[in-house]
Scaffold this motif. Structure first.
Motif, PDB file in Angstrom:
ATOM      1  N   GLY A   1     -32.144  78.759   4.479  1.00  0.00           N
ATOM      2  CA  GLY A   1     -31.979  77.497   4.511  1.00  0.00           C
ATOM      3  C   GLY A   1     -33.530  77.111   4.147  1.00  0.00           C
ATOM      4  N   TYR A   2     -33.565  75.736   5.478  1.00  0.00           N
ATOM      5  CA  TYR A   2     -34.976  74.499   5.519  1.00  0.00           C
ATOM      6  C   TYR A   2     -35.712  75.634   5.936  1.00  0.00           C
ATOM      7  CZ  TYR A   2     -31.938  71.127   3.414  1.00  0.00           C
ATOM      8  OH  TYR A   2     -30.529  70.091   3.512  1.00  0.00           O
ATOM      9  N   ASP A   3     -37.369  76.159   6.241  1.00  0.00           N
ATOM     10  CA  ASP A   3     -37.975  76.549   6.257  1.00  0.00           C
ATOM     11  C   ASP A   3     -38.779  75.353   7.091  1.00  0.00           C
ATOM     12  OD1 ASP A   3     -40.134  77.628   7.143  1.00  0.00           O
ATOM     13  OD2 ASP A   3     -41.643  77.771   5.564  1.00  0.00           O
ATOM     14  N   SER A   4     -38.425  75.397   8.459  1.00  0.00           N
ATOM     15  CA  SER A   4     -38.323  73.658   9.246  1.00  0.00           C
ATOM     16  C   SER A   4     -39.849  73.630   9.956  1.00  0.00           C
ATOM     17  CB  SER A   4     -37.494  73.465   9.850  1.00  0.00           C
ATOM     18  OG  SER A   4     -37.303  74.679  11.039  1.00  0.00           O
ATOM     19  N   LYS A   5     -40.370  75.307   9.482  1.00  0.00           N
ATOM     20  CA  LYS A   5     -41.663  75.940  10.543  1.00  0.00           C
ATOM     21  C   LYS A   5     -43.259  74.083   9.472  1.00  0.00           C
ATOM     22  CE  LYS A   5     -43.768  79.388   8.076  1.00  0.00           C
ATOM     23  NZ  LYS A   5     -42.380  79.834   7.725  1.00  0.00           N
ATOM     24  N   GLN A   6     -42.208  74.466   8.557  1.00  0.00           N
ATOM     25  CA  GLN A   6     -43.905  74.048   7.528  1.00  0.00           C
ATOM     26  C   GLN A   6     -43.694  71.959   7.868  1.00  0.00           C
ATOM     27  OE1 GLN A   6     -45.137  75.491   5.664  1.00  0.00           O
ATOM     28  NE2 GLN A   6     -44.557  77.304   5.163  1.00  0.00           N
ATOM     29  N   LEU A   7     -42.560  71.417   9.072  1.00  0.00           N
ATOM     30  CA  LEU A   7     -42.616  70.293   8.800  1.00  0.00           C
ATOM     31  C   LEU A   7     -43.335  69.329   9.932  1.00  0.00           C
ATOM     32  CD1 LEU A   7     -39.318  68.751   9.495  1.00  0.00           C
ATOM     33  CD2 LEU A   7     -40.382  67.766   7.867  1.00  0.00           C
TER      34      LEU A   7
END
Length: 462
Positions: free
Chosen positions: A187-193
Motif C-alpha cells: 500500500g501507500y508509503d505514508s511515512k513519506q508524507l
C-alpha cells in the motif's frame, strides 16, 4: 489564568508543562535569526502517549502547536508562535534498539544525531546521515526537514535513511509503522508524507533508521581547478573512477575561499597560489590502499587533462582536517561578516556556474560593497550563498537581496530550498518552485490531516 493554560496543566500536569518564566530561553527561538518569541506554554512529553494526549487536547480546544527538535533549523520551521504551545521532544531521546541482522536502529525523535551516530559506531555499523549541527540537532527534526549534509552524494537525503516511522496526527491518533524491511510494498508509503513536512502534518515520535557498513578508511583531497567547467569534468571523472566510494564533493568559489582564508589567517591554506575554483573531495571505503590509489589515479588524470591545476592529497587525519578547514569555517561568519542574508538553493549542476556569476555580479551592481560568498554541495545540486552589505550596517537589505536571488533561481529552473526547508522565511516564495497544482495538492493534504490547522501554524503553506 488563561483557560488554555489551566486545561494543559489539569490534563498533562506540571511535570510536562512549563509556562511564563518557567519556559527556558532556548525554547523561544531557533537558528533562523528571527526575534525570540515566548510560546503560550512549553510541553515536554516523555512518551508517545504524552504526545498523543497533548495533541488530542490541543485539537479539541483549538490550541495551536509548534513541534520543536534541536532548534537548529535555519528557515524558522521550529520558531515558536506567541499564541501556540511549543512541543519539545527533547526528553524522548532513547535509542530503543540496534538490530545488527537487519542493520537498523530504532530511536525516539528527540535523540541527538551525534548520539545516534556514536551508538551505531559502537555496534560496528554506520549512520550515514550527517550535518554540521550533529551535536545539537535531533533525529526527529532531521526527518521533519528532510535534512541533507555533506554525504548526500553517496547516501542521499534524510528520507533515504528511514525505513519506518511512528507519527502522532493532529487529533492525537498514533500511527505506528516501525517497519524494518527494505522491501515493503504493502500500500501507500505514508511515512513519506511526514518526512520533510516540517511538523505541519503530524509529529514524528519514533523512527527506524537504516544503517550501513562502517567504512574502515576515509581520505580527502583539495583541488584548485581552472573554472567551473573543469569542476564538472572532475565530478564526472570522480563518479566514474570512485563509484560509491565518493562520499563528498564540495565546491568553493574564490569569493568564499579567498575571503575566508584572508579573514581567518589561522586557517591552513594547503594549496599554493590562487585558482579559478576549489573542490574538497572525500573518498571512503574498506580497502585503504586500493581506495587511496584510485583517488590518486583520478586526480593524476585530471591534472594531466588540465582540469585540475594543483591538488593536495591527505596523508593523515591531520591533513584531512587541514584540507576541510576553509570549507568548514562557515561557523565563523559572525566573526568576519556580521549580519548576513543566507541562501540554500538547488540548481542543475550544468547551470550552477553561470548562475553564480549572475548572482555575484548582480549583487555588486546593486550594492557596490556587497560581499557575496558562494560554495556548496555541487555534487548534490546544492548551492549556498551568503551576502553581507557592510555599508548597510545592522539594517541589511535582506528583502531586496532575497527577491533578487530567488528571482534569479526561478529563472534558472532551480529550487528556493535544497536542504533547509521552507519554514517561515521562505513561505512567500514557495510558488517560485512549486506549481499551482502542486500547492493545491499540498493544501489538500494539510486539510485532510490537520483540518483545524493547529499544527505549526503559518509555516510552509501559511
Amino acid at each position: 489564568m488563561d483557560h488554555r493554560l489551566a486545561l494543559l496543566g489539569a490534563h498533562l500536569g506540571d511535570d510536562l508543562v512549563a509556562v511564563g518564566d518557567g519556559i527556558p530561553e532556548r525554547a523561544t527561538h531557533d537558528w533562523s535569526g528571527l526575534p525570540p518569541v515566548r510560546p503560550l506554554a512549553l510541553v515536554r512529553p516523555r512518551t508517545t502517549a504524552d504526545v498523543a494526549a497533548t495533541l488530542k487536547l490541543c485539537d479539541a480546544h483549538g490550541i495551536a502547536l509548534v513541534p520543536q527538535g534541536g532548534l537548529t533549523g535555519l528557515a524558522g520551521g521550529a520558531h515558536p508562535v506567541g499564541d501556540a504551545v511549543a512541543l519539545s521532544l527533547e526528553r524522548m531521546n532513547r535509542i530503543e534498539e540496534i538490530d545488527p541482522a537487519m542493520a537498523t536502529m530504532t530511536v525516539e525523535a528527540g535523540t541527538v544525531l551525534q548520539v545516534a551516530q556514536a551508538a551505531a559506531e559502537d555496534a560496528g555499523l554506520f549512520l550515514a546521515l550527517d550535518l554540521g549541527a550533529r551535536g545539537s540537532c535531533t533525529v526527529g527534526g532531521n526527518l521533519a526537514t528532510n535534512a541533507g549534509g555533506n554525504r548526500v552524494i553517496r547516501y542521499g537525503m534524510a528520507r533515504e535513511h528511514v525505513l519506518g516511522l511512528e507519527v502522532v496526527l493532529a487529533d492525537g491518533t498514533v500511527v505506528s509503522s516501525l517497519n524494518k524491511m527494505l522491501k515493503n510494498n504493502a500500500g501507500y508509503d505514508s511515512k513519506q508524507l511526514f518526512i520533510g513536512s516540517e511538523g505541519t502534518l503530524g509529529v514524528i515520535t519514533r523512527a527506524v533508521l537504516r544503517l550501513q557498513p562502517r567504512p574502515s578508511f576515509s581520505t580527502s583531497a583539495l583541488c584548485g581547478c581552472r573554472d567551473f567547467e573543469a569542476v564538472l569534468s572532475l565530478l564526472k571523472a570522480m563518479r566514474a573512477g570512485l563509484g560509491p566510494s565518493l562520499t563528498s564533493f564540495e565546491v568553493m568559489w574564490p569569493s568564499f575561499y579567498d575571503f575566508m582564508a584572508g579573514s581567518l589567517p589561522h586557517l591552513p591554506r594547503p594549496l599554493a597560489g590562487r585558482h579559478g575554483i576549489y573542490v574538497v573531495i572525500e573518498a571512503s571505503g574498506f580497502d585503504a590502499e586500493h581506495e587511496a590509489a584510485r583517488l590518486e589515479a583520478v586526480l593524476g588524470a585530471a591534472l594531466e587533462a588540465g582540469d585540475v591545476e594543483d591538488a593536495v592529497l591527505a596523508a593523515s587525519q591531520t591533513d584531512v582536517a587541514d584540507l576541510w578547514a576553509i570549507r568548514e569555517s562557515v561557523s565563523e561568519y559572525s566573526k568576519v561578516l556580521g549580519p548576513i542574508t543566507a541562501f540554500d538553493v538547488g540548481l542543475s549542476a550544468g547551470r550552477t556556474g553561470e548562475v553564480v556569476e549572475v548572482l555575484e555580479a548582480g549583487l555588486r551592481a546593486r550594492w557596490a560593497d556587497a560581499i557575496a560568498l558562494s560554495y556548496g554541495h555541487i555534487g548534490d545540486s546544492n548551492l549556498h550563498l551568503v551576502v553581507h552589505v557592510p555599508s548597510a550596517g545592522l539594517a541589511q537589505p535582506g528583502e531586496a537581496i532575497t527577491g533578487f536571488v530567488y528571482d534569479t533561481i526561478r529563472r534558472a529552473g532551480g529550487t528556493i530550498s535544497a536542504e533547509h526547508g521552507i519554514g517561515l522565511l521562505k513561505r512567500k516564495y514557495l510558488s517560485y518552485t512549486r506549481s499551482d497544482e502542486e500547492l493545491d495538492l499540498m493544501r489538500r493534504m494539510k486539510r485532510a490531516l490537520d483540518p483545524k490547522g493547529i499544527l505549526n501554524p503559518g509555516k510552509v503553506l501559511g
